[in-house]
Motif scaffolding. Structure first.
Motif, short mmCIF file in Angstrom:
data_model
loop_
_atom_site.label_atom_id
_atom_site.label_comp_id
_atom_site.label_asym_id
_atom_site.label_seq_id
_atom_site.Cartn_x
_atom_site.Cartn_y
_atom_site.Cartn_z
N THR A 50 41.71 37.41 37.67
CA THR A 50 42.02 37.85 36.30
C THR A 50 43.27 38.72 36.23
OG1 THR A 50 40.44 39.68 36.59
CG2 THR A 50 39.64 37.70 35.48
N LYS A 53 46.96 36.19 35.30
CA LYS A 53 46.83 35.19 34.25
C LYS A 53 48.10 34.34 34.11
CE LYS A 53 42.67 36.04 32.61
NZ LYS A 53 41.60 35.03 32.66
N SER A 72 36.57 36.21 42.30
CA SER A 72 35.84 36.39 41.06
C SER A 72 34.42 36.81 41.41
CB SER A 72 35.82 35.08 40.27
OG SER A 72 34.90 35.13 39.20
N ASP A 80 39.58 30.23 35.81
CA ASP A 80 40.90 30.27 36.44
C ASP A 80 41.02 29.36 37.65
OD1 ASP A 80 41.79 32.23 34.63
OD2 ASP A 80 40.97 33.84 35.87
#
Length: 271
Positions: A50, A53, A72, A80
């Motif tokens: 994150t 991006k 993650s 993503d």
């Protein structure tokens, strides 16, 4: 990485490793550099997806396959990434909490816990929150308390732990009986300051990793680290290659999630 390197060699792939040095700015620069090289795939190893991006969007526009390892809090495909390789952080947290509660019961000890976290990682925060929930519920025992959560970046743990331990002992005294870290690295440099303070009673458990260094000190039984919730890291290296292969072939991700393993001195000393 070494296991992924071995898998890549068997597949005839050319790979390059880059070290972001635990700094987001450097990781971003390297990510952009990697994209400009037009690779078939990129692995985010221990980076929070994150935080990138823009780079991820650019990579997708260029049809570069993206997979992650601990990138993650969620295992498997994410918004993503084609796939993120990790164990389930909630399962790791549950095993950790149940282990320290059981150990405290066996040793008739109060359970005063200090948690070591790296809050830049969602997976680490998920572990910490779940551990706190289990400890505060304290099923089967009455003497459980989370004393504090210390946010220490993994990249700075070796330098910070020796300086923070005396401060924590001064603040919490004998109420501090157990430590839980989201990674073994928090305990690489903790023994000496604990010994210098005369605190041989504090018992340490890692909620994740299973490094060779940690396994060695747990095995010899002389360290105050009594356990680690290890991941099958070599297997995960091969899984990274498998997921990339699936992405290259336009197949679906496997969604396979490996199981964590509670490793203790007793387990490693079994004949």
């Amino acid at each position: 990485y070494r296991s992924f390197e071995k898998a890549a060699k068997l597949l005839g792939w050319k790979i390059t490793i880059k070290n972001g040095m635990g700094k987001t700015s450097e990781q971003s620069r390297i990510f952009e550099e990697a994209i400009s090289g037009k690779p078939d795939g990129i692995i985010l190893g221990g980076l929070q997806s994150t935080a990138f991006k823009k780079e991820i969007q650019t990579a997708k526009e260029k049809n570069i396959a993206l997979v992650g390892w601990h990138a993650s809090e969620k295992a498997g495909p994410t918004k993503d990434l084609f796939a993120n390789i990790t164990t389930d952080p909630r399962e790791v947290a549950k095993i950790t909490a149940e282990f320290v509660i059981k150990d405290a019961i066996i040793n008739k000890a109060n359970l005063g816990i200090i948690l070591f976290n790296d809050s830049q990682f969602a997976i680490a925060n998920k572990k910490i929150k779940t551990i706190i929930d289990f400890i505060e519920a304290c099923k089967g025992y009455k003497n459980c308390k989370v004393l504090s959560v210390e946010n220490i970046p993994i990249s700075e743990a070796d330098k910070t732990i020796p300086t923070i331990v005396p401060k924590l002992i001064e603040k919490y005294g004998n109420h501090w009986t157990y430590s839980i870290g989201i990674n073994d690295i928090y305990f690489d440099t903790i023994n000496l300051p604990l010994l210098q303070a005369g605190r041989r009673d504090i018992r340490n458990v890692s909620a994740g990793d299973g490094s060779l260094t940690a396994l060695s000190r747990i095995s010899n039984g002389k360290s105050q680290q009594i356990g680690t919730i290890a991941e099958p890291l070599k297997l995960q290296g091969f899984q990274l290659a498998d997921e990339l292969n699936r992405a290259f072939a336009n197949h679906k991700p496997s969604e396979f999630i490996s199981k964590p393993i509670l490793v203790t001195t007793e387990l490693l000393q079994e004949k």
